[in-house]
Motif scaffolding. Structure first.
Motif, PDB file in Angstrom:
ATOM      1  N   UNK A  88      -1.311   2.261   8.539  1.00 50.18           N
ATOM      2  CA  UNK A  88      -1.138   1.660   7.221  1.00 50.18           C
ATOM      3  C   UNK A  88      -1.632   2.615   6.137  1.00 50.18           C
ATOM      4  N   UNK A  89      -2.664   3.381   6.463  1.00 44.20           N
ATOM      5  CA  UNK A  89      -3.245   4.325   5.501  1.00 44.20           C
ATOM      6  C   UNK A  89      -2.735   5.745   5.680  1.00 44.20           C
ATOM      7  N   UNK A  90      -2.348   6.099   6.891  1.00 48.23           N
ATOM      8  CA  UNK A  90      -1.933   7.472   7.203  1.00 48.23           C
ATOM      9  C   UNK A  90      -0.549   7.488   7.851  1.00 48.23           C
ATOM     10  N   UNK A  91       0.418   6.878   7.201  1.00 50.45           N
ATOM     11  CA  UNK A  91       1.759   6.705   7.767  1.00 50.45           C
ATOM     12  C   UNK A  91       2.462   7.997   8.133  1.00 50.45           C
ATOM     13  N   UNK A  92       2.424   8.995   7.267  1.00 52.98           N
ATOM     14  CA  UNK A  92       3.105  10.268   7.539  1.00 52.98           C
ATOM     15  C   UNK A  92       2.473  10.966   8.733  1.00 52.98           C
ATOM     16  N   UNK A  93       1.157  10.912   8.812  1.00 54.72           N
ATOM     17  CA  UNK A  93       0.460  11.510   9.951  1.00 54.72           C
ATOM     18  C   UNK A  93       0.921  10.872  11.257  1.00 54.72           C
ATOM     19  N   UNK A  94       0.999   9.555  11.275  1.00 53.23           N
ATOM     20  CA  UNK A  94       1.428   8.839  12.480  1.00 53.23           C
ATOM     21  C   UNK A  94       2.864   9.171  12.851  1.00 53.23           C
ATOM     22  N   UNK A  95       3.723   9.262  11.845  1.00 53.24           N
ATOM     23  CA  UNK A  95       5.140   9.566  12.105  1.00 53.24           C
ATOM     24  C   UNK A  95       5.290  10.960  12.721  1.00 53.24           C
TER      25      UNK A  95
END
Length: 178
Positions: A137-144
């Motif tokens: 939720x806070x680090x969406x691009x990192x997770x993607x």
């Protein structure tokens, strides 16, 4: 069977060996390219925002993924060159070496993908019973980007499973079991 028939048979068998070697080398080069892609995506994966910063180096699973992909890419390049350079009658020792190293790399990359997939899953969904909330939720691009790297790693795992089958077939169809 006369000498001409024997030459035709030997010529087609030699051509099959070249085709087999070329196909195996291509699979190894493709797995090298995908390993490098997964490695580069993960190495460049970092983000800073109001909640803090996160990088692949903050998580042991992702550091292992980068290391495993590096080992796989290196081995894939060396083994592709070796497969093409080896003479047609490959010795039993050489076949055993390729077989064992293929097994090691297969399990190494599969383990890296599995542990990283679990980390990505926890980042996306958290773990409610232990009150661990979703980080994506806070680090969406990192997770993607982490998910992309894990997918590349699993594709490499599938290619190495195929290479393990090829090397085991080569070993056990041409030589007796120990």
């Amino acid at each position: 069977m006369d000498k001409t028939d024997q030459t035709a048979i030997d010529g087609s068998a030699l051509e099959l060996n070249r085709t087999e070697k070329t196909a195996e080398a291509v699979v190894r080069v493709v797995s090298m390219a995908l390993s490098i892609a997964g490695l580069v995506i993960m190495i460049k994966n970092s983000i800073s925002n109001d909640f803090g910063s996160v990088s692949y180096s903050n998580l042991g699973a992702f550091m292992y993924l980068v290391s495993a992909n590096g080992v796989c890419a290196t081995y894939s390049l060396i083994s592709a060159l070796a497969i093409l350079a080896l003479p047609c009658p490959i010795s039993k020792h050489q076949v055993w070496t390729v077989f064992l190293l293929d097994q090691v790399v297969t399990y190494l990359v599969l383990a890296a993908g599995s542990v990283s997939a679990e980390t990505v899953y926890l980042a996306y969904y958290g773990n409610i019973p232990i009150t661990w909330s979703s980080a994506c939720d806070s680090y969406g691009i990192f997770c993607h980007k982490a998910l992309e790297s894990v997918v590349f790693t699993f594709v490499v795992s599938l290619l190495y499973m195929l290479l393990s089958l090829i090397s085991s077939y080569r070993l056990f169809s041409r030589f007796e079991a120990p």
